[in-house]
Design an enzyme around this catalytic site. Structure first.
Site, PDB file in Angstrom:
ATOM      1  N   LYS A   1       0.844  -1.204   0.000  1.00 59.65           N
ATOM      2  CA  LYS A   1       0.000   0.000   0.000  1.00 59.65           C
ATOM      3  C   LYS A   1       0.871   1.244   0.000  1.00 59.65           C
ATOM      4  CE  LYS A   1      -3.769  -2.281   2.489  1.00 59.65           C
ATOM      5  NZ  LYS A   1      -4.309  -2.645   3.799  1.00 59.65           N
TER       6      LYS A   1
ATOM      7  N   GLN B   1      -4.814  -1.591   9.924  1.00 56.51           N
ATOM      8  CA  GLN B   1      -4.689  -2.907   9.279  1.00 56.51           C
ATOM      9  C   GLN B   1      -5.288  -3.987  10.184  1.00 56.51           C
ATOM     10  OE1 GLN B   1      -3.630  -3.483   6.127  1.00 56.51           O
ATOM     11  NE2 GLN B   1      -4.068  -5.649   6.371  1.00 56.51           N
TER      12      GLN B   1
ATOM     13  N   ASP C   1     -11.218   2.842   4.643  1.00 60.69           N
ATOM     14  CA  ASP C   1     -11.713   1.484   4.404  1.00 60.69           C
ATOM     15  C   ASP C   1     -13.233   1.439   4.278  1.00 60.69           C
ATOM     16  OD1 ASP C   1      -9.762  -0.581   4.254  1.00 60.69           O
ATOM     17  OD2 ASP C   1      -9.271  -0.273   6.372  1.00 60.69           O
TER      18      ASP C   1
HETATM   19  N1  GUN Z   1      -7.174  -6.853   6.276  1.00 58.13           N
HETATM   20  C1  GUN Z   1      -7.581  -7.571   5.187  1.00 58.13           C
HETATM   21  N2  GUN Z   1      -8.236  -6.777   4.323  1.00 58.13           N
HETATM   22  C2  GUN Z   1      -8.251  -5.545   4.858  1.00 58.13           C
HETATM   23  C3  GUN Z   1      -8.778  -4.303   4.415  1.00 58.13           C
HETATM   24  O1  GUN Z   1      -9.393  -4.155   3.360  1.00 58.13           O
HETATM   25  N3  GUN Z   1      -8.559  -3.252   5.252  1.00 58.13           N
HETATM   26  C4  GUN Z   1      -7.921  -3.381   6.431  1.00 58.13           C
HETATM   27  N4  GUN Z   1      -7.798  -2.305   7.185  1.00 58.13           N
HETATM   28  N5  GUN Z   1      -7.416  -4.521   6.874  1.00 58.13           N
HETATM   29  C5  GUN Z   1      -7.586  -5.586   6.081  1.00 58.13           C
END
Ligand code: GUN
Length: 280
Positions: free
Chosen positions: A47, A91, A114
């Site tokens: 990311k 995360q 998100d």
């Molecule tokens: N862990 C797995 N997928 C995601 C996501 O889309 N966002 C976040 N914050 N954590 C994740």
């Protein structure tokens, strides 16, 4: 036909890069990672790399695995109040001693990149525009649109009811007038349900669960699942080799939905930046 998520994601990233270049300041995303989950670290690094390639700022905040609820909430508060931070991502999964829902609720909804905050989820489910929506489901819909695959009035079966994928995807597809079925681990005779679907979207995380027996002739098959073989190979929920000749469209793993998730995350970051600018 194989749906090329990598290519579509690349086009979106190029567009975003252009848009970012026109701005006078850089959109900034802050990613919090708690503990040392190896998969989480890989995702977070990816990311950050992509955000920087687009000309955005990316801040990664690494916190110890024994971080307390209060320490994490205080950190989020600090980011909420910092006008230079446009997007906050915590995360997941978090270590078990932390209350994930309380943490998500702490994020200012207009910085919730998100789309996990109850305000954003709630607005999505009642058909109001949220500040942002969950990246993976948004990426799935963008792929269907990119290949001109109709959604309206189609029988769509989602396998998996997670808050990250299955549930928001169901809301988004309903908003596009699909007939949506959400199947899950307690669903009886799932195959009889998927065999009637025009579009099957698998988001379970169970390697090669779905073979050609599950699928109607010419159905569209979207594979959101990721698991790892003992040799470390990435595997989807769909047995690609078995299904590919029966499906009309199918996404590969890797190179299908995965690259779209990151593209949507960065699109959400830019969108939140623009919203915050309008509010000033
Ligand atoms: N862990 C797995 N997928 C995601 C996501 O889309 N966002 C976040 N914050 N954590 C994740």
């Amino acid at each position: 036909m194989i749906i090329d998520g990598k290519k579509i994601a690349q086009e979106i990233l190029l567009y975003l890069k252009d848009e970012v270049q026109k701005l006078d300041t850089k959109p900034t995303i802050a990613v919090i990672i708690v503990g040392q989950n190896p998969s989480s670290k890989i995702y977070v690094n990816l990311k950050q790399k992509k955000a920087i390639e687009l000309g955005m700022n990316s801040i990664v905040i690494e916190m110890q695995k024994d971080t307390t609820q209060k320490e994490l909430e205080d950190k989020i508060d600090e980011l909420n109040q910092n006008p230079e931070i446009n997007a906050i991502l915590v995360q997941l999964p978090l270590p078990k001693h932390l209350d994930t829902y309380k943490i998500i609720e702490k994020i200012d909804p207009i910085k919730d990149v998100d789309g996990f905050h109850p305000q954003n989820v709630g607005r999505l489910s009642i058909g109001l525009e949220p500040y942002s929506t969950s990246c993976t489901p948004k990426g799935v819909i963008r792929l269907l649109d990119a290949y001109n695959i109709d959604i309206e009035s189609k029988n769509i079966v989602i396998i998996g009811r997670s808050n990250i994928v299955g549930k928001p995807l169901a809301s988004m597809l309903l908003a596009r007038n699909a007939t949506v079925t959400v199947a899950h681990s307690k669903t009886l005779n799932i195959r009889a349900i998927t065999q009637r679907a025009d579009i099957v979207i698998a988001a379970v995380g169970s390697a090669h669960l779905i073979d050609s027996d599950w699928i109607k002739d010419k159905a569209v098959v979207i594979d959101v699942g990721i698991s790892k073989s003992p040799e470390g190979k990435l595997l989807g929920d769909v047995d690609f080799e078995s299904v590919k000749d029966k499906a009309s469209y199918i996404t590969p793993v890797p190179g299908g939905v995965g690259p779209m998730t990151i593209a949507m995350l960065l699109e959400n970051t830019l969108h939140l930046y623009n919203l915050q600018k309008e509010q000033k």
